[in-house]
Design a protein around this motif. Sequence first.
Motif, PDB file in Angstrom:
ATOM      1  N   MET A 161       0.848  -1.198   0.000  1.00  0.00           N
ATOM      2  CA  MET A 161       0.000   0.000   0.000  1.00  0.00           C
ATOM      3  C   MET A 161       0.885   1.250   0.000  1.00  0.00           C
ATOM      4  O   MET A 161       1.800   1.366   0.809  1.00  0.00           O
ATOM      5  CB  MET A 161      -0.925  -0.016   1.226  1.00  0.00           C
ATOM      6  N   THR A 162       0.615   2.154  -0.938  1.00  0.00           N
ATOM      7  CA  THR A 162       1.317   3.443  -0.992  1.00  0.00           C
ATOM      8  C   THR A 162       0.294   4.562  -0.895  1.00  0.00           C
ATOM      9  O   THR A 162      -0.910   4.338  -1.029  1.00  0.00           O
ATOM     10  CB  THR A 162       2.094   3.593  -2.311  1.00  0.00           C
ATOM     11  N   ILE A 163       0.773   5.784  -0.695  1.00  0.00           N
ATOM     12  CA  ILE A 163      -0.134   6.925  -0.592  1.00  0.00           C
ATOM     13  C   ILE A 163      -0.872   7.154  -1.906  1.00  0.00           C
ATOM     14  O   ILE A 163      -2.035   7.575  -1.914  1.00  0.00           O
ATOM     15  CB  ILE A 163       0.627   8.203  -0.146  1.00  0.00           C
ATOM     16  N   GLU A 164      -0.226   6.847  -3.033  1.00  0.00           N
ATOM     17  CA  GLU A 164      -0.889   7.064  -4.324  1.00  0.00           C
ATOM     18  C   GLU A 164      -2.036   6.076  -4.529  1.00  0.00           C
ATOM     19  O   GLU A 164      -3.088   6.433  -5.064  1.00  0.00           O
ATOM     20  CB  GLU A 164       0.131   6.961  -5.466  1.00  0.00           C
ATOM     21  N   ILE A 165      -1.828   4.831  -4.096  1.00  0.00           N
ATOM     22  CA  ILE A 165      -2.922   3.844  -4.187  1.00  0.00           C
ATOM     23  C   ILE A 165      -4.087   4.283  -3.303  1.00  0.00           C
ATOM     24  O   ILE A 165      -5.254   4.220  -3.705  1.00  0.00           O
ATOM     25  CB  ILE A 165      -2.421   2.441  -3.780  1.00  0.00           C
ATOM     26  N   LEU A 166      -3.756   4.753  -2.085  1.00  0.00           N
ATOM     27  CA  LEU A 166      -4.806   5.244  -1.179  1.00  0.00           C
ATOM     28  C   LEU A 166      -5.521   6.443  -1.795  1.00  0.00           C
ATOM     29  O   LEU A 166      -6.755   6.531  -1.764  1.00  0.00           O
ATOM     30  CB  LEU A 166      -4.198   5.625   0.177  1.00  0.00           C
ATOM     31  N   ALA A 167      -4.755   7.363  -2.378  1.00  0.00           N
ATOM     32  CA  ALA A 167      -5.352   8.566  -2.982  1.00  0.00           C
ATOM     33  C   ALA A 167      -6.298   8.191  -4.124  1.00  0.00           C
ATOM     34  O   ALA A 167      -7.366   8.804  -4.285  1.00  0.00           O
ATOM     35  CB  ALA A 167      -4.251   9.500  -3.479  1.00  0.00           C
ATOM     36  N   ASP A 168      -5.917   7.189  -4.929  1.00  0.00           N
ATOM     37  CA  ASP A 168      -6.800   6.735  -6.015  1.00  0.00           C
ATOM     38  C   ASP A 168      -8.115   6.207  -5.450  1.00  0.00           C
ATOM     39  O   ASP A 168      -9.196   6.462  -6.000  1.00  0.00           O
ATOM     40  CB  ASP A 168      -6.109   5.635  -6.832  1.00  0.00           C
ATOM     41  N   ARG A 169      -8.037   5.454  -4.349  1.00  0.00           N
ATOM     42  CA  ARG A 169      -9.253   4.925  -3.717  1.00  0.00           C
ATOM     43  C   ARG A 169     -10.130   6.063  -3.203  1.00  0.00           C
ATOM     44  O   ARG A 169     -11.350   6.042  -3.347  1.00  0.00           O
ATOM     45  CB  ARG A 169      -8.898   4.005  -2.546  1.00  0.00           C
ATOM     46  N   LEU A 170      -9.489   7.049  -2.580  1.00  0.00           N
ATOM     47  CA  LEU A 170     -10.249   8.162  -2.003  1.00  0.00           C
ATOM     48  C   LEU A 170     -10.917   9.006  -3.077  1.00  0.00           C
ATOM     49  O   LEU A 170     -11.966   9.610  -2.843  1.00  0.00           O
ATOM     50  CB  LEU A 170      -9.333   9.048  -1.144  1.00  0.00           C
ATOM     51  N   GLY A 171     -10.302   9.045  -4.266  1.00  0.00           N
ATOM     52  CA  GLY A 171     -10.862   9.839  -5.359  1.00  0.00           C
ATOM     53  C   GLY A 171     -12.242   9.384  -5.786  1.00  0.00           C
ATOM     54  O   GLY A 171     -12.979  10.143  -6.433  1.00  0.00           O
TER      55      GLY A 171
END
Length: 707
Positions: free
Chosen positions: A1-11
């Motif tokens: 898990m990276t911040i970019e993967i999390l950010a994509d989910r949050l989008g």
Amino acid sequence: MTIEILADRLGSYLDPQEVDRVRRAYYYAEQAHDGQYRQSGEEYITHPLAVANVLADLQLDSECLAAALLHDVIEDTGIPKEAIDGQFGREVAELVDGVSKLTQIEFKSRAEAQAENFQKMALAMSRDIRVILVKLADRLHNMRTLGPLKPEKRRRIATETLDIYAPIAHRLGIHSVSTELEDLGFGAMYPMRAKYIREAVRKLRGNHIGIIEEIQRSFETSLRERGIQARVEGREKHLHSIYQKMKLKRSSFQDIMDVYALRVVTSSTDDCYRILGVVHSLFKPLPGRFKDYIALPKANGYQSLHTTLFNSQVNIEVQIRTEEMDRVAKSGIAAHWLYKRSDLADNQQKRAQKWVTEMLELREKTSDSLDFIEHVKIDLFPDEIYVFTPKGRILELPAGATPIDFAYAIHTDVGNSAVACRINKHLAPLSVSLKSGQTVEIITTPGAMPKDAWMDFAVTGKARSSVRHHLRKIQLEEARDLGYRLLNKALEDLGYKLESISDAQIALVLKHNSLTGLDKMLEEIGLGNRMPFIVARQLLSIPDSVDEVVPKGPSQEAHSALLIEGTADSVLTFARCCKPIPGDPIVGYLKEGKGMVIHAADCERLRELLVDPDNFIPLHWGKNITDEFVVELRIEAEKQRGVIAEVASTITLAESSIEHIQVMEQNARHVVIKVLLNVQGRNHLARVMRKLRHLKVVTSLARYKRH
């Protein structure tokens, strides 16, 4: 898990600027935790990132996600709350500060420490319930990564998870988190049992997968034929719930697992009831297993129809709910932030807030933190019943609740003044267990007060804490009264009265004893925590030397006795060993924390108590006492038919009443009868004994005192 993967989910559910705020929080936390590592050897930032990912599963707001990423910054890096406030705003800073304070809570094995810490958690939840959501996500990730810890620490963390965190998640309706916490906690506590059940479930699923798929297809076909749009899905039973059912029902694994679970999710409430008709037409419903949680939601906001169907090979538990009910069932209180326009999510939020408010009320009423956590644990996992007020209002109460719980659920004043009740318009005792669907009316009387006996059958935390609070209040009032009498008597023995002592001298003694006021000092004396003659001599000592015991007035060698004018109360009790009654020579013994215990002067037990001679108080009975006192008689009688009835009848004719009677066979011809009866004093007892001696069947008779 990276911040970019999390950010994509949050989008998928947050605005771009909100996603940017979460991303900024990550980089801030990454820099703050630079050089820190977990026990597994991973960089520390992986933990807050995983916590934020758990909350993203619940689709929480950006403030909560930012707080999750920053939740260890204040405690572990020394960055102050003000710095977070400046970077991310007051709301995020308050959440991080709240979680930091909860993180400092270490649930120790000592129950007292655990209870104190739980009170802090209740306060944190009252300010912003998202604090506990972050803490639950933090605990969930810690439970997922217990591996590197020592076994004893794993078990300690698992115990507090099962005792506190999983029940809170359940009470807030976050089913996905509560079930995973339970399974992880169970696996850490009992790894071999968890392994056995997991393997048994896997084998059983393989054996019956064909049957379940066939039932699922028949559901889907019947719904399509009737034009009802719905999805049918299998529902896994969780390891911890299987284990708990095996333990509680004392059933084998096969008995528990012969029931299979399906969930049907549709678009509207009307369709839920139509689907219920469809599944009941396919398979026979088991009587008594249908529950309508749509009309009557659970305390945590859960809504669904439950029914159990009978098939020739297996039983099927079916849950029927709408999509919105399904989301709220899985996310609980967390659904409030995502579905802010949803009535269900809003109701769930109100229920959770109501529970937290009730916890704070309990905290205010409960002086003992152990009592507080006991009351809260009762309310964490309630199996609900639903009862009605005479006006048709529905009240949720835990299973086993009584009219006393119902009364306190309406209002504390109603509970405090309850004297009787009507259930479905029929008079009933306050101790009877209520059942769903009953209409309950509480009968109150001005001046009525809670009874000690209510603690034996009150169930809810609110009822138990209210009763205990009131009883404690009465005890302190009675302790002040007894303390005043004891202190005044001690002063009179020295030639003074309390009213003659100056306020300055009283203030000096209060300061010396670290007491907040005169009432507190009188309470301490009445409860037996301080000796009245010592306090009296302190009050009469030289003002600038309180420690010196120098009486100002004339001392008296013969102390006057304290008057006893009635039966026992919360701080003045009669010894069970000798059971003194009016007319007996008596003496009082001050017992720390309990008040004064009255013994007969010839009681054998007094010899053991003589190690503390200063605790004794001379007493004598007042005149015209009309209260009744318990006394025990030992009667030897001939063994013949009707002897008990004859003895009981004679006691009644002597204007006494029997509390308890016990018969023991002495030999083939005689029996020994022990009787507890109520009398008004020695004269009354003498009349009772005289009448009993006139009975031909009675061979000997004596008052019995236990030693």
